[in-house]
Design an enzyme around this catalytic site. Structure first.
Site, PDB file in Angstrom:
ATOM      1  N   ASP A  68      -5.422  -5.559  10.899  1.00  0.00           N
ATOM      2  CA  ASP A  68      -6.887  -4.963  10.863  1.00  0.00           C
ATOM      3  C   ASP A  68      -7.722  -5.768  10.468  1.00  0.00           C
ATOM      4  OD1 ASP A  68      -5.517  -5.023   8.168  1.00  0.00           O
ATOM      5  OD2 ASP A  68      -6.139  -3.105   7.663  1.00  0.00           O
ATOM      6  N   LYS A 102       1.060  -1.302   0.105  1.00  0.00           N
ATOM      7  CA  LYS A 102      -0.050   0.104  -0.027  1.00  0.00           C
ATOM      8  C   LYS A 102       0.700   1.249   0.017  1.00  0.00           C
ATOM      9  CE  LYS A 102      -1.940  -1.477   3.535  1.00  0.00           C
ATOM     10  NZ  LYS A 102      -2.541  -1.795   4.939  1.00  0.00           N
TER      11      LYS A 102
HETATM   12  C1  BGC Z   1      -1.765  -5.887   3.856  1.00  0.00           C
HETATM   13  C2  BGC Z   1      -2.707  -6.512   4.934  1.00  0.00           C
HETATM   14  C3  BGC Z   1      -3.679  -5.644   5.392  1.00  0.00           C
HETATM   15  C4  BGC Z   1      -4.514  -5.072   4.416  1.00  0.00           C
HETATM   16  C5  BGC Z   1      -5.744  -3.925   4.756  1.00  0.00           C
HETATM   17  C6  BGC Z   1      -2.676  -5.262   3.028  1.00  0.00           C
HETATM   18  O1  BGC Z   1      -2.004  -4.386   2.154  1.00  0.00           O
HETATM   19  O2  BGC Z   1      -0.832  -6.680   3.478  1.00  0.00           O
HETATM   20  O3  BGC Z   1      -1.928  -6.783   6.065  1.00  0.00           O
HETATM   21  O4  BGC Z   1      -4.670  -6.369   6.330  1.00  0.00           O
HETATM   22  O5  BGC Z   1      -3.792  -4.343   3.537  1.00  0.00           O
HETATM   23  O6  BGC Z   1      -5.267  -2.816   5.279  1.00  0.00           O
END
Ligand code: BGC
Length: 487
Positions: A208, A173
């Site tokens: 989360d 992200k």
């Molecule tokens: C992460 C997860 C997370 C999700 C939502 C993903 O990019 O790898 O660990 O739960 O984003 O935030």
């Protein structure tokens, strides 16, 4: 809980594009439409990847044991701090669990800048520690004798080794801090808190999706699935420990069940089954984590606008959009804003998808205001709306595949049913996202004749914050149970 997402408004009347535009649009819609048969194929593959991940380390679906054992009773009580480091913001939350599924929260929010997201991890942890310190001072909690317990929602793939220990596998992200991969995010944060004399013990580390499951379960005990559909995407669910073939913990679990953090954003990174288009490939290639999180990139808020932007750019390059038109001038320079990476954000798709005005006035205004695209014709606006609909619908259908995969894997019968707690901006705000998920569920769960009643999707707002507090509470209980068992 009030749902804010509006219903997507259908395009009224014919598009009235040129034959070339209409032909291109048809091609796009076809590429982004997943047939029921193909949804079924993806779902079957998803389930087999779940099995692989449960039985062996290092699989595409990581299926990480969260060390959160057992189920909540709804009677958990106490004051806990929660820290939520997710996609866009950092939140510090003081959660008071009151029992009977009730809680109160007070929180503060701070933006995580791109510099912090991509700089040294030490700087990010120092910043977090400062935010916690400030919050404690504001709440009059900085001079108490007791050390507060903190649940840390760290929304990235972490291989956990205890309820408050783990190793960051990779960033996602748009985060890319140096000095963090391969390290324990709890230790790094605890160090920063110590350096700054902030009297906090990081008692639990929680993803989360796992936190969202817990916070939903606090109010709705029949919750066995938690999902994040926001900037990024992921799922967690309650698994029987005997089905986790790779589970080798020396410590005896205190329950026969454990929540699994699936890390489903990485599903099909090998690209065996997902209908990846050239526009997805472009997003992936130009991202901070190429070849990673392909499923996440097809279904999450961070990327849907970017996929759409790539389609629009392709149309512009083929002279199928924003060509010469009376009343428009200097058309080449229009696309300057649109040329910027991530310039077309997913919230604009929401505005466009919910626009029910006959001439798509709100769409035109939004494109003018945000992207400096003026004098867009009604057919062009309809084309853009149709593209948004195709990209948004595919995302929701794929999210439905993940939910159906979990329901089928867990053999949740219609009689039994389940609540599904979902947090994240896409689910909360994107028009008809939930309805479209249900469309996929109806195809993939034919035994669930009334799927809305048996697979009950619901917004678990602030799921991550409350979930982190609950995890800190569960950590304390598990500790208590283990000590009790030892005599
Ligand atoms: C992460 C997860 C997370 C999700 C939502 C993903 O990019 O790898 O660990 O739960 O984003 O935030």
């Amino acid at each position: 809980m009030i749902r804010k997402a509006p219903i997507a408004a259908p395009i009224t009347g014919a598009i009235h594009g040129t034959p070339e535009q209409e032909a291109y649009l048809e091609k796009i819609v076809k590429q982004f439409t997943i047939t029921p048969d193909y949804l079924e194929k993806i779902c079957t593959h998803f389930m087999s990847e779940m099995d692989k991940g449960l039985n062996k380390e290092g699989q595409t679906l990581a299926m990480i044991p969260s060390y959160v054992e057992g189920r909540l009773t709804g009677q958990e009580k106490g004051h806990f701090l929660a820290l939520d480091l997710g996609g866009t913001n950092l939140r510090v939350v003081l959660v008071t669990l009151e029992g009977n599924g009730k809680y109160k929260t007070k929180s503060s929010k701070a933006r995580v800048t791109t510099e912090l997201k991509t700089g040294p991890m030490r700087d990010l942890c120092d910043y977090i520690a400062d935010c916690v310190d400030e919050f404690l001072t504001e709440e009059g909690l900085s001079n108490t004798d007791t050390t507060l317990f903190l649940g840390y929602t760290f929304s990235f793939p972490v291989l956990q080794s205890r309820i408050n220990r783990g190793i960051l596998k990779s960033w996602t992200k748009g985060f890319n801090c140096t000095g963090a991969v391969g390290k324990d995010p709890v230790m790094l944060l605890q160090d920063a808190l110590l350096r700054k004399n902030v009297p906090i013990k990081v008692a639990a580390l929680v993803n989360d999706a796992v936190g969202t499951l817990l916070s939903n379960a606090y109010q709705k005990p029949n919750t066995s699935i938690g999902l994040i559909l926001g900037t990024g995407s992921n799922g967690g669910y309650i698994e029987e420990i005997k089905k986790i073939g790779k589970w080798k913990s020396n410590e005896n679990p205190t329950s026969h069940e454990m929540i699994i953090n699936m890390e489903f954003g990485a599903f099909d990174n090998e690209r065996m089954i997902l209908p990846v288009t050239q526009y997805d490939n472009k997003v992936d290639r130009q991202s901070i984590n190429p070849h990673g999180q392909i499923f996440e990139k097809m279904i999450s808020g961070m990327y849907l606008g970017e996929i759409t932007r790539n389609i629009l750019l392709d149309m512009i390059d083929r002279e199928l959009l924003f060509g010469p038109q009376e009343g428009r001038y200097d058309c080449k320079s229009w696309s300057k804003e649109l040329s910027g990476h991530y310039a077309f954000v997913t919230s604009q798709m929401s505005t466009i998808e919910s626009d029910g005005t006959p001439e798509l006035t709100r769409t035109k205004e939004a494109l003018d205001l945000n992207l400096n695209l003026h004098a867009i014709s009604t057919p062009e606006s309809k084309i853009i709306k149709r593209v948004c609909e195709a990209v948004g619908t595919r995302a929701a259908h794929l999210a439905g595949v993940a939910i159906a995969g979990i329901v089928r894997h867990c053999e949740i019968s219609p009689e039994e049913g389940t609540d599904v707690g979902i947090d994240g901006s896409l689910y909360e705000f994107y028009p008809s996202f939930e309805e479209r998920i249900y469309d996929a569920l109806a195809i993939l769960l034919p035994d669930h004749k009334n799927v809305r009643k048996t697979v009950r999707l619901g917004l678990a707002k602030d799921g991550s914050g409350v979930g982190a507090a609950l995890t800190a509470c569960v950590a304390a209980h598990m500790e208590g149970r283990k000590k009790g068992a030892l005599g």
